[in-house]
Design a protein around this motif. Structure first.
Motif, PDB file in Angstrom:
ATOM      1  N   LEU A 229     -22.037 -32.747 -46.449  1.00  0.00           N
ATOM      2  CA  LEU A 229     -21.270 -32.832 -45.208  1.00  0.00           C
ATOM      3  C   LEU A 229     -21.694 -34.030 -44.371  1.00  0.00           C
ATOM      4  O   LEU A 229     -20.859 -34.741 -43.804  1.00  0.00           O
ATOM      5  N   LEU A 230     -22.988 -34.265 -44.290  1.00  0.00           N
ATOM      6  CA  LEU A 230     -23.488 -35.404 -43.515  1.00  0.00           C
ATOM      7  C   LEU A 230     -23.062 -36.719 -44.141  1.00  0.00           C
ATOM      8  O   LEU A 230     -22.679 -37.668 -43.442  1.00  0.00           O
ATOM      9  N   ALA A 231     -23.108 -36.776 -45.476  1.00  0.00           N
ATOM     10  CA  ALA A 231     -22.684 -38.001 -46.165  1.00  0.00           C
ATOM     11  C   ALA A 231     -21.201 -38.280 -45.947  1.00  0.00           C
ATOM     12  O   ALA A 231     -20.766 -39.441 -45.983  1.00  0.00           O
ATOM     13  N   ALA A 232     -20.419 -37.217 -45.717  1.00  0.00           N
ATOM     14  CA  ALA A 232     -18.978 -37.373 -45.496  1.00  0.00           C
ATOM     15  C   ALA A 232     -18.648 -37.652 -44.033  1.00  0.00           C
ATOM     16  O   ALA A 232     -17.472 -37.789 -43.686  1.00  0.00           O
ATOM     17  N   GLY A 233     -19.669 -37.708 -43.175  1.00  0.00           N
ATOM     18  CA  GLY A 233     -19.413 -38.101 -41.791  1.00  0.00           C
ATOM     19  C   GLY A 233     -19.623 -37.051 -40.735  1.00  0.00           C
ATOM     20  O   GLY A 233     -19.366 -37.303 -39.549  1.00  0.00           O
ATOM     21  N   ALA A 234     -20.074 -35.846 -41.105  1.00  0.00           N
ATOM     22  CA  ALA A 234     -20.358 -34.838 -40.086  1.00  0.00           C
ATOM     23  C   ALA A 234     -21.453 -35.349 -39.151  1.00  0.00           C
ATOM     24  O   ALA A 234     -22.403 -36.000 -39.580  1.00  0.00           O
ATOM     25  N   ARG A 235     -21.336 -35.032 -37.867  1.00  0.00           N
ATOM     26  CA  ARG A 235     -22.331 -35.479 -36.888  1.00  0.00           C
ATOM     27  C   ARG A 235     -23.640 -34.725 -37.067  1.00  0.00           C
ATOM     28  O   ARG A 235     -24.725 -35.294 -36.928  1.00  0.00           O
ATOM     29  N   ALA A 236     -23.548 -33.439 -37.365  1.00  0.00           N
ATOM     30  CA  ALA A 236     -24.725 -32.600 -37.603  1.00  0.00           C
ATOM     31  C   ALA A 236     -24.254 -31.333 -38.299  1.00  0.00           C
ATOM     32  O   ALA A 236     -23.072 -30.975 -38.248  1.00  0.00           O
ATOM     33  N   VAL A 237     -25.182 -30.640 -38.962  1.00  0.00           N
ATOM     34  CA  VAL A 237     -24.873 -29.388 -39.650  1.00  0.00           C
ATOM     35  C   VAL A 237     -25.916 -28.350 -39.269  1.00  0.00           C
ATOM     36  O   VAL A 237     -27.122 -28.618 -39.325  1.00  0.00           O
ATOM     37  N   ASP A 238     -25.459 -27.177 -38.873  1.00  0.00           N
ATOM     38  CA  ASP A 238     -26.327 -26.019 -38.654  1.00  0.00           C
ATOM     39  C   ASP A 238     -25.955 -24.950 -39.674  1.00  0.00           C
ATOM     40  O   ASP A 238     -24.861 -24.985 -40.258  1.00  0.00           O
ATOM     41  N   LEU A 239     -26.847 -24.003 -39.873  1.00  0.00           N
ATOM     42  CA  LEU A 239     -26.643 -22.950 -40.876  1.00  0.00           C
ATOM     43  C   LEU A 239     -26.849 -21.586 -40.241  1.00  0.00           C
ATOM     44  O   LEU A 239     -27.828 -21.373 -39.522  1.00  0.00           O
ATOM     45  N   ALA A 240     -25.933 -20.662 -40.511  1.00  0.00           N
ATOM     46  CA  ALA A 240     -26.081 -19.282 -40.046  1.00  0.00           C
ATOM     47  C   ALA A 240     -25.792 -18.341 -41.208  1.00  0.00           C
ATOM     48  O   ALA A 240     -24.820 -18.525 -41.935  1.00  0.00           O
ATOM     49  N   VAL A 241     -26.646 -17.330 -41.363  1.00  0.00           N
ATOM     50  CA  VAL A 241     -26.533 -16.399 -42.490  1.00  0.00           C
ATOM     51  C   VAL A 241     -26.685 -14.965 -41.992  1.00  0.00           C
ATOM     52  O   VAL A 241     -27.182 -14.726 -40.891  1.00  0.00           O
ATOM     53  N   VAL A 242     -26.285 -14.030 -42.840  1.00  0.00           N
ATOM     54  CA  VAL A 242     -26.474 -12.621 -42.515  1.00  0.00           C
ATOM     55  C   VAL A 242     -27.959 -12.272 -42.569  1.00  0.00           C
ATOM     56  O   VAL A 242     -28.504 -11.663 -41.646  1.00  0.00           O
ATOM     57  N   ALA A 243     -28.619 -12.655 -43.659  1.00  0.00           N
ATOM     58  CA  ALA A 243     -30.004 -12.242 -43.858  1.00  0.00           C
ATOM     59  C   ALA A 243     -30.814 -13.360 -44.491  1.00  0.00           C
ATOM     60  O   ALA A 243     -30.266 -14.218 -45.184  1.00  0.00           O
ATOM     61  N   ARG A 244     -32.112 -13.340 -44.273  1.00  0.00           N
ATOM     62  CA  ARG A 244     -33.014 -14.317 -44.866  1.00  0.00           C
ATOM     63  C   ARG A 244     -34.308 -13.622 -45.252  1.00  0.00           C
ATOM     64  O   ARG A 244     -34.690 -12.606 -44.665  1.00  0.00           O
ATOM     65  N   VAL A 245     -34.942 -14.148 -46.309  1.00  0.00           N
ATOM     66  CA  VAL A 245     -36.259 -13.639 -46.665  1.00  0.00           C
ATOM     67  C   VAL A 245     -37.199 -13.955 -45.510  1.00  0.00           C
ATOM     68  O   VAL A 245     -36.912 -14.800 -44.661  1.00  0.00           O
ATOM     69  N   ARG A 246     -38.327 -13.309 -45.458  1.00  0.00           N
ATOM     70  CA  ARG A 246     -39.212 -13.485 -44.302  1.00  0.00           C
ATOM     71  C   ARG A 246     -39.679 -14.918 -44.160  1.00  0.00           C
ATOM     72  O   ARG A 246     -39.871 -15.410 -43.056  1.00  0.00           O
ATOM     73  N   SER A 247     -39.900 -15.594 -45.297  1.00  0.00           N
ATOM     74  CA  SER A 247     -40.239 -17.011 -45.257  1.00  0.00           C
ATOM     75  C   SER A 247     -39.352 -17.733 -46.252  1.00  0.00           C
ATOM     76  O   SER A 247     -39.355 -17.408 -47.438  1.00  0.00           O
ATOM     77  N   ALA A 248     -38.582 -18.688 -45.779  1.00  0.00           N
ATOM     78  CA  ALA A 248     -37.624 -19.393 -46.651  1.00  0.00           C
ATOM     79  C   ALA A 248     -38.330 -20.194 -47.732  1.00  0.00           C
ATOM     80  O   ALA A 248     -37.713 -20.580 -48.710  1.00  0.00           O
TER      81      ALA A 248
END
Length: 253
Positions: A229-248
């Motif tokens: 996305l950044l290579a295609a010109g997005a200014r910034a990217v954030d990520l949101a998920v339902v669940a995550r392991v305790r340490s990524a």
């Protein structure tokens, strides 16, 4: 007239709920509003602030102030996505719900998970211009019949009044399941797996993108998508998920 129509529709739903009470997603038990039974709700470990701004992991804290808003791993080696948030911890309780959603064809979980993310990632949503789901490869989409990330992203974008771009990304090549792989194996598995579409490039250029997925483990998928996305010109990217392991980054490198 528009306001009157909305009130009538809400009244109709209220009457219908009295006659046919909405069911809990995890049980045939009727609930006050569609969601989880109290028992299932109590087992989900929701993530509360403070969390690492970079990966969304919970800080181990006694309530004191922090010198930084990022964990040591994100400070040393930031992800391509700028910030991340997760609604809950990925454990036995949340895994069961997510697997019912992904593999049990229980699409009613999509709007529920969207509400969870809307709460956990409220600050990211407020600054987002575009909401985009992590895509499935067409072969997996045919077998599953729906993209779980899209089923979460669509109602989230609608409720937040954000531009929804379901085709911003495509999964350019099929990949094996990430399950059971090390952090290194996960990165290799999704390397060059995602591409930005022509339509997507036009709609994300110069804009802040909120990427939606179901689970964050090592961040390999989010990282690869963010780079595209950044290579295609997005200014910034954030990520949101339902669940995550305790340490990524807790898997063996």
């Amino acid at each position: 007239m528009k306001g009157a129509g909305l009130r009538l529709r809400r009244l109709g739903r209220g009457v219908a709920d009295l006659i046919l009470p909405p069911m809990a997603h995890d049980s045939p038990e009727a609930t006050a509003s569609a969601g989880l039974t109290p028992g299932a709700w109590s087992r989900v470990v929701f993530l509360e602030a403070p969390v690492c701004d970079g990966c969304g992991a919970a800080f181990e804290t006694d309530g004191g102030a922090f010198a930084a808003d990022r964990c040591a791993a994100c400070t040393a080696q930031p992800y391509a996505f700028e910030r991340a948030r997760a609604a809950c911890v990925y454990d036995a309780a949340s895994r069961d719900l997510i697997l019912r959603f992904k593999h049990g064809d229980q699409q009613q979980f999509g709007p529920l998970f969207a509400r969870w993310i809307s709460r956990a990632a409220a600050d990211l949503i407020a600054e987002a211009d575009v909401v985009a789901p992590v895509p499935l490869h067409r072969s997996r989409l045919l077998s599953r019949r729906f993209n779980q990330a899209a089923e979460i992203a669509r109602p989230l974008a609608r409720s937040a009044g954000r531009d929804y771009v379901p085709d911003a990304l495509v999964r350019a090549k099929p990949t094996a399941s990430q399950g059971g792989k090390s952090a290194r194996g996960r990165r290799e598995n999704v390397r060059s797996a995602f591409a930005v579409t022509e339509t997507g490039a036009r709609r994300i250029r110069g804009r802040r993108v909120l990427l939606i997925d179901d689970v964050l483990t090592t961040g390999a998928t989010g990282e690869t998508c963010a780079k595209a996305l950044l290579a295609a010109g997005a200014r910034a990217v954030d990520l949101a998920v339902v669940a995550r392991v305790r340490s990524a980054r807790e898997l063996t490198i």
